[in-house]
Write an enzyme that holds these catalytic residues in place. Structure first.
Site, PDB file in Angstrom:
ATOM      1  N   ALA A   1     -78.526 -39.595  -5.951  1.00 42.24           N
ATOM      2  CA  ALA A   1     -77.564 -40.155  -7.000  1.00 42.24           C
ATOM      3  C   ALA A   1     -79.217 -40.465  -7.764  1.00 42.24           C
ATOM      4  CB  ALA A   1     -77.273 -41.506  -6.315  1.00 42.24           C
TER       5      ALA A   1
ATOM      6  N   SER B   1     -84.291 -47.967  -9.645  1.00 38.70           N
ATOM      7  CA  SER B   1     -83.375 -47.004  -8.479  1.00 38.70           C
ATOM      8  C   SER B   1     -82.116 -47.391  -7.796  1.00 38.70           C
ATOM      9  CB  SER B   1     -84.525 -47.097  -7.288  1.00 38.70           C
ATOM     10  OG  SER B   1     -84.229 -45.954  -6.185  1.00 38.70           O
ATOM     11  N   ASN B   2     -81.785 -46.882  -7.029  1.00 39.05           N
ATOM     12  CA  ASN B   2     -80.413 -47.330  -6.854  1.00 39.05           C
ATOM     13  C   ASN B   2     -80.655 -47.002  -5.067  1.00 39.05           C
ATOM     14  OD1 ASN B   2     -79.399 -44.154  -5.475  1.00 39.05           O
ATOM     15  ND2 ASN B   2     -79.856 -44.207  -7.494  1.00 39.05           N
ATOM     16  N   ARG B   3     -78.999 -47.498  -4.813  1.00 37.51           N
ATOM     17  CA  ARG B   3     -78.734 -47.239  -3.086  1.00 37.51           C
ATOM     18  C   ARG B   3     -78.683 -46.163  -2.087  1.00 37.51           C
ATOM     19  NH1 ARG B   3     -77.524 -53.201  -2.515  1.00 37.51           N
ATOM     20  NH2 ARG B   3     -76.626 -54.079  -4.332  1.00 37.51           N
TER      21      ARG B   3
END
Ligand code: PMT
Length: 431
Positions: free
Chosen positions: A283, A213-215
């Protein structure tokens, strides 16, 4: 219709239940009336211990409805007629007991009967001690109400009647009035815009316990949804896994993976057939594991050991302390929308860059055939991911506009204003 006078002539049933905040109801009714709304108060018997029907009658200029069997009061109308009369029913304060009765569909007093009998929007403003608010039963009841499209406004954190501090305070009358205005703005016929927004990260499973995943926290996308809605647009928000509250009046669809987000976006464009603007703020993971392991991948083996598992082409241990993960490309959602030949909305992308921000954003604008891109410098740690502030450079084919550092709500508001005028101009040029 003048948006400033959106409440003019609106019929509002103000349901009052026995929360301490009932003492704020005369002020709430007065504020709604001052903006041109007609208010009729419906009180539960116990609420009269906290605010009198005389007070409410004085501010609303109508008899207070409090008894399902009493038709003797001049001017009083029955629950069916009240339900039909209402353009919105706002229950403020809404106690835990009332929420439970509403969620279970009871009709044991006038207010619950009006709620059952109305075709109109219902909104509740919970007010109770924080323990009662956090109780699993109350939370489940709120979830049930949300699923039925009942708007939940608040509560907020603050000092409670008991002296404790916690979440349970009813929103202030001014806030509730704003929410009522936003609701009517959002359904105003003068605002045909349907804005579809993606927000948050996607999660791409590796095995049952791990994912890529991402932030992204979703804050920027949710701020865009709130801003668009408060300006009167119909808003659909497709969100990856985040812990944010849905902005009032926004239709939210939760997804986990990029594939699910891709499918949800195209389904809305296809079935609603009225999306004017698509904003891709999410995102989205560019890649996902080629195969999702059905069992937890063992660190020592890199391949699964269970007989029920799919032989892993996803991961491979190539040395004692190195494992490779095979990834495949996810669909580019914003690009796929921009390349639609029918039902193509005005398409806005974001570009999260850590260097040569403007240059890379321009390349994405062109390659993905977007109408507008919001370049976001994510190298500044205090800004963007998870923060409450942002700064953005909006870039389009023959123009550029910078939004200086400010709150994400303010950034969102400026982006939406720009999109609304810019997309209209583009449309009229096309002719
Ligand atoms: O959520 P916050 O914590 O508030 O942070 C906000 C944010 C930094 C996530 C947001 O402002 C932002 O920049 N979002 C875009 C992040 C991103 O994925 O950028 P990108 O440069 O990798 O992608 C370019 C565009 O393509 C984006 O519009 C993205 O949504 C879209 N995309 C990317 C990959 C993919 N498979 N499908 C897509 O639609």
């Amino acid at each position: 219709m003048d948006k400033k006078n959106i409440l003019k002539g609106k019929h509002i049933v103000l349901g009052i239940t026995a929360g301490l905040a009932a003492s704020k109801c005369p002020e709430l009714a007065r504020m709604l009336e001052a903006l041109g709304a007609e208010v009729r108060a419906v009180m539960t018997p116990n609420s009269e211990k906290l605010v009198t029907s005389g007070q409410m009658q004085a501010v609303t200029h109508f008899p207070v409805e409090d008894n399902i069997f009493d038709r003797s009061t001049p001017g009083s109308i029955g629950h069916i007629a009240l339900g039909k009369w209402a353009d919105i029913i706002l229950i403020a304060p809404a106690t835990a007991d009332f929420l439970a009765r509403l969620a279970s569909g009871m009709g044991d007093d006038l207010l619950t009967c009006v709620c059952l009998a109305t075709p109109s929007q219902i909104a509740v403003a919970p007010s109770m001690h924080f323990q009662m608010y956090g109780a699993p039963a109350t939370q489940e009841n709120l979830l049930t109400l949300k699923k039925r499209n009942i708007l939940i406004w608040g509560p907020e954190k603050g000092r409670l009647g008991s002296g404790d501090i916690g979440i349970g305070r009813m929103l202030e009358p001014g806030e509730l009035v704003k929410n009522v205005e936003n609701y009517f703005n959002s359904i105003s016929e003068l605002n045909p815009f349907h804005i579809l927004i993606t927000a948050g990260p996607t999660q791409e499973a590796i095995d049952p316990v791990r994912y890529i995943s991402n932030r992204s926290s979703g804050k920027m996308g949710f701020a865009l949804a709130a801003a668009a809605r408060s300006k009167g647009a119909k808003v659909t928000l497709i969100s990856g896994p985040v812990t944010l509250e849905t902005p009032v009046g926004v239709k939210r669809i939760d997804v986990v993976t990029a594939l699910e987000m891709h499918e949800a976006v195209h389904k809305i464009i296809e079935t609603d057939n009225d999306v004017n603007v698509f904003i891709s703020c999410a995102a989205v993971s560019d890649f996902r594991p080629e195969h999702v392991s059905t069992q937890k991948i063992k660190k020592s083996e890199g391949v699964e050991t269970s007989s029920s598992s799919v032989p892993s082409q996803t991961s491979e241990v190539i040395a004692d302390d190195i494992m490779t993960l095979r990834l495949v490309k996810n669909p580019d959602i914003v690009k796929s929308v921009a390349s639609l030949t029918t039902r193509r909305p005005f398409v806005v992308g974001f570009a999260a860059e850590t260097e040569r921000v403007e240059e890379y954003a321009r390349i994405k604008l062109e390659k993905k055939k977007l109408d507008l891109i919001c370049a976001n410098d994510v190298s500044k740690k205090e800004l963007t991911f998870g923060s409450d502030e942002n700064e953005i450079t909006m870039i389009w084919n023959d123009g550029i506009k910078k939004i200086e550092k400010c709150s994400k709500s303010e950034v969102a508001s400026q982006i939406i204003d720009h999109i609304l005028t810019f997309s209209q101009k583009t449309k009229s040029k096309e002719g």
